[in-house]
Design an enzyme around this catalytic site. Sequence first.
Site, mmCIF file in Angstrom:
data_model
loop_
_atom_site.group_PDB
_atom_site.id
_atom_site.type_symbol
_atom_site.label_atom_id
_atom_site.label_comp_id
_atom_site.label_asym_id
_atom_site.label_seq_id
_atom_site.Cartn_x
_atom_site.Cartn_y
_atom_site.Cartn_z
ATOM 1 N N PHE A 112 -12.873 -5.069 4.848
ATOM 2 C CA PHE A 112 -12.221 -6.355 4.577
ATOM 3 C C PHE A 112 -12.876 -7.119 3.434
ATOM 4 O O PHE A 112 -12.699 -8.327 3.316
ATOM 5 C CB PHE A 112 -12.188 -7.225 5.838
ATOM 6 C CG PHE A 112 -11.722 -6.513 7.068
ATOM 7 C CD1 PHE A 112 -10.514 -5.839 7.069
ATOM 8 C CD2 PHE A 112 -12.485 -6.487 8.226
ATOM 9 C CE1 PHE A 112 -10.069 -5.159 8.199
ATOM 10 C CE2 PHE A 112 -12.052 -5.817 9.355
ATOM 11 C CZ PHE A 112 -10.852 -5.152 9.347
ATOM 12 N N GLY A 150 -10.227 2.695 6.889
ATOM 13 C CA GLY A 150 -9.200 2.601 7.912
ATOM 14 C C GLY A 150 -7.821 2.445 7.311
ATOM 15 O O GLY A 150 -6.814 2.519 8.015
ATOM 16 N N ARG A 182 5.781 1.878 -6.106
ATOM 17 C CA ARG A 182 6.013 3.158 -5.434
ATOM 18 C C ARG A 182 5.171 3.235 -4.158
ATOM 19 O O ARG A 182 3.970 2.971 -4.175
ATOM 20 C CB ARG A 182 5.612 4.307 -6.357
ATOM 21 C CG ARG A 182 5.895 5.686 -5.768
ATOM 22 C CD ARG A 182 5.202 6.775 -6.555
ATOM 23 N NE ARG A 182 5.663 6.848 -7.929
ATOM 24 C CZ ARG A 182 6.765 7.492 -8.307
ATOM 25 N NH1 ARG A 182 7.502 8.118 -7.426
ATOM 26 N NH2 ARG A 182 7.113 7.513 -9.568
ATOM 27 N N PRO A 231 4.916 5.859 3.410
ATOM 28 C CA PRO A 231 5.527 4.705 4.078
ATOM 29 C C PRO A 231 4.910 4.408 5.445
ATOM 30 O O PRO A 231 4.817 3.246 5.854
ATOM 31 C CB PRO A 231 7.003 5.096 4.221
ATOM 32 C CG PRO A 231 7.106 6.526 3.841
ATOM 33 C CD PRO A 231 5.883 6.913 3.087
ATOM 34 N N LYS A 273 1.486 -0.199 -6.730
ATOM 35 C CA LYS A 273 0.801 -1.476 -6.524
ATOM 36 C C LYS A 273 0.031 -1.377 -5.208
ATOM 37 O O LYS A 273 -0.232 -0.279 -4.737
ATOM 38 C CB LYS A 273 1.806 -2.619 -6.499
ATOM 39 C CG LYS A 273 2.536 -2.819 -7.827
ATOM 40 C CD LYS A 273 3.591 -3.891 -7.670
ATOM 41 C CE LYS A 273 4.337 -4.149 -8.965
ATOM 42 N NZ LYS A 273 5.479 -5.076 -8.748
ATOM 43 N N GLY A 274 -0.333 -2.500 -4.630
ATOM 44 C CA GLY A 274 -1.142 -2.453 -3.408
ATOM 45 C C GLY A 274 -0.436 -3.058 -2.221
ATOM 46 O O GLY A 274 0.452 -3.901 -2.359
ATOM 47 N N VAL A 275 -0.828 -2.607 -1.027
ATOM 48 C CA VAL A 275 -0.234 -3.128 0.209
ATOM 49 C C VAL A 275 -1.299 -3.659 1.176
ATOM 50 O O VAL A 275 -0.979 -4.086 2.276
ATOM 51 C CB VAL A 275 0.606 -2.051 0.926
ATOM 52 C CG1 VAL A 275 1.854 -1.724 0.145
ATOM 53 C CG2 VAL A 275 -0.218 -0.789 1.190
ATOM 54 N N GLY A 276 -2.566 -3.658 0.777
ATOM 55 C CA GLY A 276 -3.639 -3.962 1.728
ATOM 56 C C GLY A 276 -3.745 -5.416 2.131
ATOM 57 O O GLY A 276 -4.101 -5.720 3.268
ATOM 58 N N GLU A 277 -3.481 -6.311 1.213
ATOM 59 C CA GLU A 277 -3.785 -7.714 1.486
ATOM 60 C C GLU A 277 -2.561 -8.610 1.552
ATOM 61 O O GLU A 277 -2.588 -9.680 2.162
ATOM 62 C CB GLU A 277 -4.776 -8.229 0.428
ATOM 63 C CG GLU A 277 -6.126 -7.539 0.596
ATOM 64 C CD GLU A 277 -7.043 -7.657 -0.607
ATOM 65 O OE1 GLU A 277 -7.886 -8.562 -0.597
ATOM 66 O OE2 GLU A 277 -6.943 -6.844 -1.544
HETATM 67 MO MO1 MOS Z 1 -11.061 -6.814 -0.343
HETATM 68 S S1 MOS Z 1 -11.429 -8.728 0.125
HETATM 69 O O1 MOS Z 1 -10.356 -6.789 -1.775
HETATM 70 O O2 MOS Z 1 -12.090 -5.672 0.136
#
Ligand code: MOS
Length: 750
Positions: A249, A477, A639, A643, A712-716
């Site tokens: 995180f 994770g 992309r 999914p 692009k990103g999906v994490g945050e």
């Molecule tokens: Mo994160 S807060 O970009 O590990």
Amino acid sequence: MPDTLQTPPGHVRLGSNSGQPMTRRDGIAKVTGTATYAADNRPDRLAHAVFASAGIARGRVVSLNVEAAKSHPGVIEVITPDNRPALHLDPDGKSHPFSWRIEALQDNTVRYAGQPIALVVAETLEAATEGARLLAPEYDTDPARIGFENGEAYDPPAVGIGGNPSFSKGDFDTGFSDSKHRIGASVDTPAQYHNAMEPHAIVAEWSGDHLTIDTPNQAIHLARGAFAGYFGIPPENVTLRSPFIGGGFGSKAILVGPQILAIMAARMLDRPVKLVLRRDQMFGPVQHRGATRQKLRIGTDGNGLIKALEHEATASTSSFDDFIEGAGNASLNMYASPAIVARHSAVRVDTGTPGPMRAPGEASGSAALEIAMDKAAEAVGMDPLEFRLRNYAETDPASGKPFSAKSLRECYELAAQKFGWSDRPLAPGQMRDENGMLVGWGMGSALFPAPMFAAQARATLRRDGTALVETSGADMGQGAWTALAQIAADGVGLPVDRIEFLSGTTDQPDAGVAGGSGHTASAGGALFEAGSNAVQKLADLATADPESPLFGAGNTGVEAREGRLFRADDKSRSESYADILERAGLETIDAMGSGGRDPANAEARAMFSHGAVFAEVKIDPDLFQILVSRLIGAFAAGRIINPHLAKSQLTGGMIWGIGFALHEESIHDLRSGRPLNADLAGYHVPVNADAPHVEALLVDEDDPYVNALGIKGVGEIGITGSVGAIANAVWHATGKRISSYPIHIDALLS
Ligand code: MOS
């Protein structure tokens, strides 16, 4: 507008592996307990370290009973500021933008409760724990400065990591005073602590001048360089292994905290040393999200068009280092307004230094912005979704640049439709469920930038029809290893089950930072390019070889698929990788790749993921307990490589949004400065019962500019939007606007 997109080489089909909803490659190892986390390592002659934590928030340690600790059976050594080994670099120094002050027992000053003040090393964990207790520190105590009112205010030179602390375009004052409707909103967000399931841990072992460390880390090569610097050895002398990370995180991205103490102890004692933080020790030395106090003003004309938007944020940081939650900048790239102002100030308090925590800035900033937007819609008398569509930004409001791709309209449409938003009554307090619960519906827009980091990878094609691909990626994770292997498989033109993927240690090429939601794009781009380059070398061999059916096809005249190269103009002519290698007398052929972003595109376009989140809450009319009964979001993030895993990331973010809105909060005692809820019994995070229906929908988006693969990103992004949507749903259920997170029952009682 320059359009210099590098299209993927013609001989590779992206998509045969990418796009598949594969389950995690590391899943079985994890659920069967064979995945080795840092603290699972037990080298021979291992010694155990425990640090003693400061029980005051400000002052000096005046005595430690080192004799008592040392005489406890099993205790080997006690390290204090008096006998700690010198470091090659100043532990208080800043060598680059990713360096923060670390905890190396510099001196006897105490700057926050929980600060490491001594390290006890023993034959067993129990002996080390007891030794640390026997130190019985005595202090000279100065009053703790906790809370915005009590800290020292200053103007921060930067927010986040190198972010701009202020922004202004247009004439806010005129725009606001000329507005027909004017609203203001004040929103406080609390300090939050990362609390990954796996606490920070390290096992350190020296062999002469070579250091081997097992420690969870989101930026393996960066950490290696930092550790090497502190000990005055070349980076190649450090092996860092981080194959499994039990959540990061952001708290495991930047080297801070006391991990270095284990390395110092290992060198002093010439033995491997393990240090694992206890849960309560996570509330101080290893970063947190700083508290914010935000004030917004929005002015609109009679038709609901925003004329002026202002977002001021004060954030707390420590007395000795700077990380400012850039909350105000959440208002820069979302809604169109001719005048936008964002400003930050900061307050120094006696806590550990904050750091990046999942969607740093955007999470807390959008939590306030979306409340302000809802109030503005209410003032105009418009449906909140209609109001957001009225102020839809066709180009980036801050820079004026076109977006590389923006599918927010599709996100609004899809999520609203799935949620049933069109049935929403405009006024609050109109809905009840069959049990008499107050029901409210709210929404928020989601946004997160699409950064990339420098990354490298290697791909090796083998004569047995498999490929080895390597990059030092970090899977905390999020499923990186699975998605990255899918991209790598497409790069080398093989099915993913013929890919051996090595990652998570400094033995592999630098994968950059697993942060900023940019890991798949960065490391994935490098892997794809490495694979393409290796295939290119193979194609060069074959097309120049008169014995090959591909002879004369030219370098771009072949396609790679399932371990064979095909002539593009005549698919009946093909040859396997194995045959090409064999005739050339090679066991393997390998290549490096670095991916990256076209600088001209980076300059010309604004690059973000977008989304929309709709929340339903049910609130007990007497007790005001709040349940988020439905949370439905739609997201467009270029992309989607996998999914299944992307939805997992997005729903994880949305659940974090529930925690932000309703649960997460650290409370410090104003007198002692100590955290009062430094455990998972007192520091609440959502559990299953708190998140009965969380649904993430994916909107297809072709982004031709963000990078060659369109990722692009999906994490945050899942956190942004969700928090405000919940607060707005609470208003819609009760008619009460909240002014601080998490939303407490007493805020609704009054
Ligand atoms: Mo994160 S807060 O970009 O590990």
